[in-house]
Motif scaffolding. Structure first.
Motif, mmCIF file in Angstrom:
data_model
loop_
_atom_site.group_PDB
_atom_site.id
_atom_site.type_symbol
_atom_site.label_atom_id
_atom_site.label_comp_id
_atom_site.label_asym_id
_atom_site.label_seq_id
_atom_site.Cartn_x
_atom_site.Cartn_y
_atom_site.Cartn_z
ATOM 1 N N ARG A 188 6.304 -28.667 -22.880
ATOM 2 C CA ARG A 188 5.775 -27.615 -22.041
ATOM 3 C C ARG A 188 7.185 -26.792 -21.839
ATOM 4 N NH1 ARG A 188 3.172 -27.857 -15.950
ATOM 5 N NH2 ARG A 188 5.228 -28.026 -15.671
ATOM 6 N N ALA A 189 8.274 -27.599 -21.549
ATOM 7 C CA ALA A 189 9.441 -27.068 -21.234
ATOM 8 C C ALA A 189 10.151 -26.072 -22.281
ATOM 9 C CB ALA A 189 10.590 -28.008 -21.203
ATOM 10 N N VAL A 190 9.919 -26.517 -23.767
ATOM 11 C CA VAL A 190 10.317 -25.677 -24.936
ATOM 12 C C VAL A 190 9.354 -24.448 -25.048
ATOM 13 C CG1 VAL A 190 10.274 -25.652 -27.430
ATOM 14 C CG2 VAL A 190 11.249 -27.716 -26.191
ATOM 15 N N LEU A 191 8.206 -24.698 -24.745
ATOM 16 C CA LEU A 191 7.143 -23.600 -25.072
ATOM 17 C C LEU A 191 7.540 -22.276 -23.844
ATOM 18 C CD1 LEU A 191 4.538 -22.338 -25.846
ATOM 19 C CD2 LEU A 191 3.488 -23.462 -23.882
ATOM 20 N N TYR A 192 7.911 -22.544 -22.468
ATOM 21 C CA TYR A 192 7.986 -21.653 -21.513
ATOM 22 C C TYR A 192 9.590 -21.342 -21.664
ATOM 23 C CZ TYR A 192 3.801 -21.941 -19.299
ATOM 24 O OH TYR A 192 2.167 -21.821 -19.016
ATOM 25 N N PHE A 193 10.414 -21.899 -22.213
ATOM 26 C CA PHE A 193 11.663 -21.642 -22.219
ATOM 27 C C PHE A 193 11.923 -20.608 -23.330
ATOM 28 C CE2 PHE A 193 16.157 -21.627 -23.875
ATOM 29 C CZ PHE A 193 17.074 -21.566 -22.694
ATOM 30 N N VAL A 194 11.395 -20.907 -24.604
ATOM 31 C CA VAL A 194 11.142 -20.000 -25.579
ATOM 32 C C VAL A 194 10.335 -18.705 -25.353
ATOM 33 C CG1 VAL A 194 10.333 -19.564 -28.010
ATOM 34 C CG2 VAL A 194 11.410 -21.676 -27.335
ATOM 35 N N LEU A 195 9.368 -18.832 -24.751
ATOM 36 C CA LEU A 195 8.599 -17.544 -24.213
ATOM 37 C C LEU A 195 9.585 -16.802 -23.292
ATOM 38 C CD1 LEU A 195 6.058 -15.899 -23.866
ATOM 39 C CD2 LEU A 195 5.357 -17.698 -22.002
ATOM 40 N N GLY A 196 10.108 -17.357 -22.299
ATOM 41 C CA GLY A 196 10.938 -16.519 -21.460
ATOM 42 C C GLY A 196 12.276 -15.704 -22.103
ATOM 43 N N LEU A 197 12.788 -16.542 -23.003
ATOM 44 C CA LEU A 197 14.036 -16.128 -23.797
ATOM 45 C C LEU A 197 13.387 -15.095 -24.714
ATOM 46 C CD1 LEU A 197 16.755 -16.641 -24.626
ATOM 47 C CD2 LEU A 197 16.187 -18.229 -26.401
ATOM 48 N N LEU A 198 12.379 -15.151 -25.568
ATOM 49 C CA LEU A 198 11.874 -14.162 -26.363
ATOM 50 C C LEU A 198 11.659 -12.857 -25.442
ATOM 51 C CD1 LEU A 198 9.245 -16.113 -28.564
ATOM 52 C CD2 LEU A 198 11.614 -15.076 -29.254
ATOM 53 N N ALA A 199 11.172 -13.102 -24.335
ATOM 54 C CA ALA A 199 10.825 -11.896 -23.522
ATOM 55 C C ALA A 199 11.995 -11.054 -23.024
ATOM 56 C CB ALA A 199 9.915 -12.210 -22.333
ATOM 57 N N LEU A 200 13.056 -11.807 -22.674
ATOM 58 C CA LEU A 200 14.505 -11.296 -22.201
ATOM 59 C C LEU A 200 15.093 -10.541 -23.227
ATOM 60 C CD1 LEU A 200 15.415 -13.831 -19.671
ATOM 61 C CD2 LEU A 200 14.563 -11.587 -19.200
ATOM 62 N N THR A 201 14.889 -11.090 -24.603
ATOM 63 C CA THR A 201 15.641 -10.593 -25.594
ATOM 64 C C THR A 201 14.820 -9.421 -26.361
ATOM 65 O OG1 THR A 201 15.115 -12.370 -26.883
ATOM 66 C CG2 THR A 201 17.055 -12.855 -25.800
ATOM 67 N N GLY A 202 13.718 -9.555 -26.146
ATOM 68 C CA GLY A 202 12.862 -8.271 -26.944
ATOM 69 C C GLY A 202 11.420 -8.686 -26.992
ATOM 70 N N ALA A 203 10.535 -7.968 -26.400
ATOM 71 C CA ALA A 203 9.074 -8.453 -26.439
ATOM 72 C C ALA A 203 8.233 -8.174 -27.705
ATOM 73 C CB ALA A 203 8.476 -7.298 -25.482
ATOM 74 N N GLY A 204 9.202 -7.728 -28.713
ATOM 75 C CA GLY A 204 8.060 -7.651 -29.803
ATOM 76 C C GLY A 204 7.709 -8.852 -30.636
ATOM 77 N N ALA A 205 8.440 -10.024 -30.446
ATOM 78 C CA ALA A 205 7.841 -11.540 -30.885
ATOM 79 C C ALA A 205 6.781 -11.938 -30.217
ATOM 80 C CB ALA A 205 9.005 -12.389 -31.028
ATOM 81 N N ILE A 206 6.809 -11.665 -28.805
ATOM 82 C CA ILE A 206 5.576 -12.106 -28.048
ATOM 83 C C ILE A 206 4.316 -11.300 -28.113
ATOM 84 C CG2 ILE A 206 7.324 -13.627 -26.573
ATOM 85 C CD1 ILE A 206 6.943 -11.380 -24.681
ATOM 86 N N ARG A 207 4.575 -10.340 -28.760
ATOM 87 C CA ARG A 207 3.297 -9.400 -28.888
ATOM 88 C C ARG A 207 2.436 -10.012 -29.853
ATOM 89 N NH1 ARG A 207 6.355 -4.586 -27.991
ATOM 90 N NH2 ARG A 207 5.879 -3.630 -25.963
#
Length: 266
Positions: free
Chosen positions: A19-38
């Motif tokens: 769960r830590a990896v999942l949310y850390f990557v989610l937050g990191l992707l959002a802060l560095t560009g929302a394209g991937a999380i779309r």
């Protein structure tokens, strides 16, 4: 020789690590560009796969997220967290069951990415379309959205009161309370977005394509300025908080003589 309780303990800790990896990557992707999380949860796991050692890490996530889901299912089945049996307590236990279902779905997505399998459909939108195709499906979807609103309230309550610390060892770092508070507040925002998408699809016939996954819910906030940045940072902090829980969470164990759960101080 490791007994069953110790194996359960380690599986749950791997679950919190996942769960830590999942949310850390989610937050990191959002802060560095929302394209991937779309791309939804597929985009999150695709990003993990690109890390050095990403494929083995994906398999850890498959095992860990499945283990975390089973841990959550133990709450409604066996009251392993000693919540109780009144109406409010059953609400918590049913909420844990919902968390179990959600994390099983995440584990399945991680498995598909790890094996290179095709996505096999439209994810949350495809599932929502299936629900809407049956009688009273819209009502069911709308009620699920309301359940997410309740979940959002519970996340906010945890953030404000810090009651989640009752399940954390006193040996945990001093920052644990504030990391958890920020993380739960951010999750509350995301739950509201997901809940509203379900309510719109179920009660207002906006279409299954508008139902949002975890990543899509965060990405949809990209135009809100400070709210998006604060939420993304909060999710990243929730990843760090979950990493602390992987070490310092007090894991309930089964009393082999009585067959009932008990807590062990870590």
């Amino acid at each position: 020789m490791v007994d069953k309780s110790e194996k359960f303990n380690w599986l749950v800790r791997v679950g919190y690590f996942s769960r830590a990896v999942l949310y850390f990557v989610l937050g990191l992707l959002a802060l560095t560009g929302a394209g991937a999380i779309r791309q939804g949860t597929d985009g999150i796991f695709d990003a993990v796969e690109e890390f050095p050692g990403g494929t083995p890490l994906l398999w850890v996530l498959v095992v860990g997220l499945t283990a975390y889901a089973l841990f959550r299912f133990a709450s409604p089945l066996f009251d392993i967290e000693n919540n109780g049996s009144d109406a409010k307590d059953w609400g918590k236990r049913i909420g844990h069951a919902g968390s179990g279902i959600a994390h099983l779905a995440l584990a399945w997505t991680a498995y598909k990415v790890a094996t290179g399998s095709p996505s096999g459909g439209d994810g949350a939108s495809g599932a929502a379309a299936g629900v809407l195709s049956v009688e009273f499906g819209g009502v069911a979807l709308g009620l699920l959205g309301l359940a997410f609103f309740i979940g959002a309230f519970n996340q906010a309550e945890k953030a404000i009161t810090g009651k989640f610390m009752r399940r954390v060892s006193p040996q945990a770092p001093d920052a644990t309370r504030w990391l958890g508070g920020a993380g739960f507040a951010a999750r509350g925002v995301v739950y509201v977005v997901i809940g509203w998408s379900l309510v719109q699809a179920g009660f207002f016939s906006s279409g299954a394509s508008n139902v949002k996954t975890l990543g899509e819910a965060v990405a949809s906030l990209a135009g809100t300025g400070w709210l998006f940045n604060v939420t993304a940072a909060g999710l990243l902090l929730f990843g760090l908080f979950s990493l602390i829980l992987a070490r310092y969470r007090i894991i309930p164990e089964i009393d082999e003589n009585q067959g009932v759960p008990k807590f062990r101080a870590a």
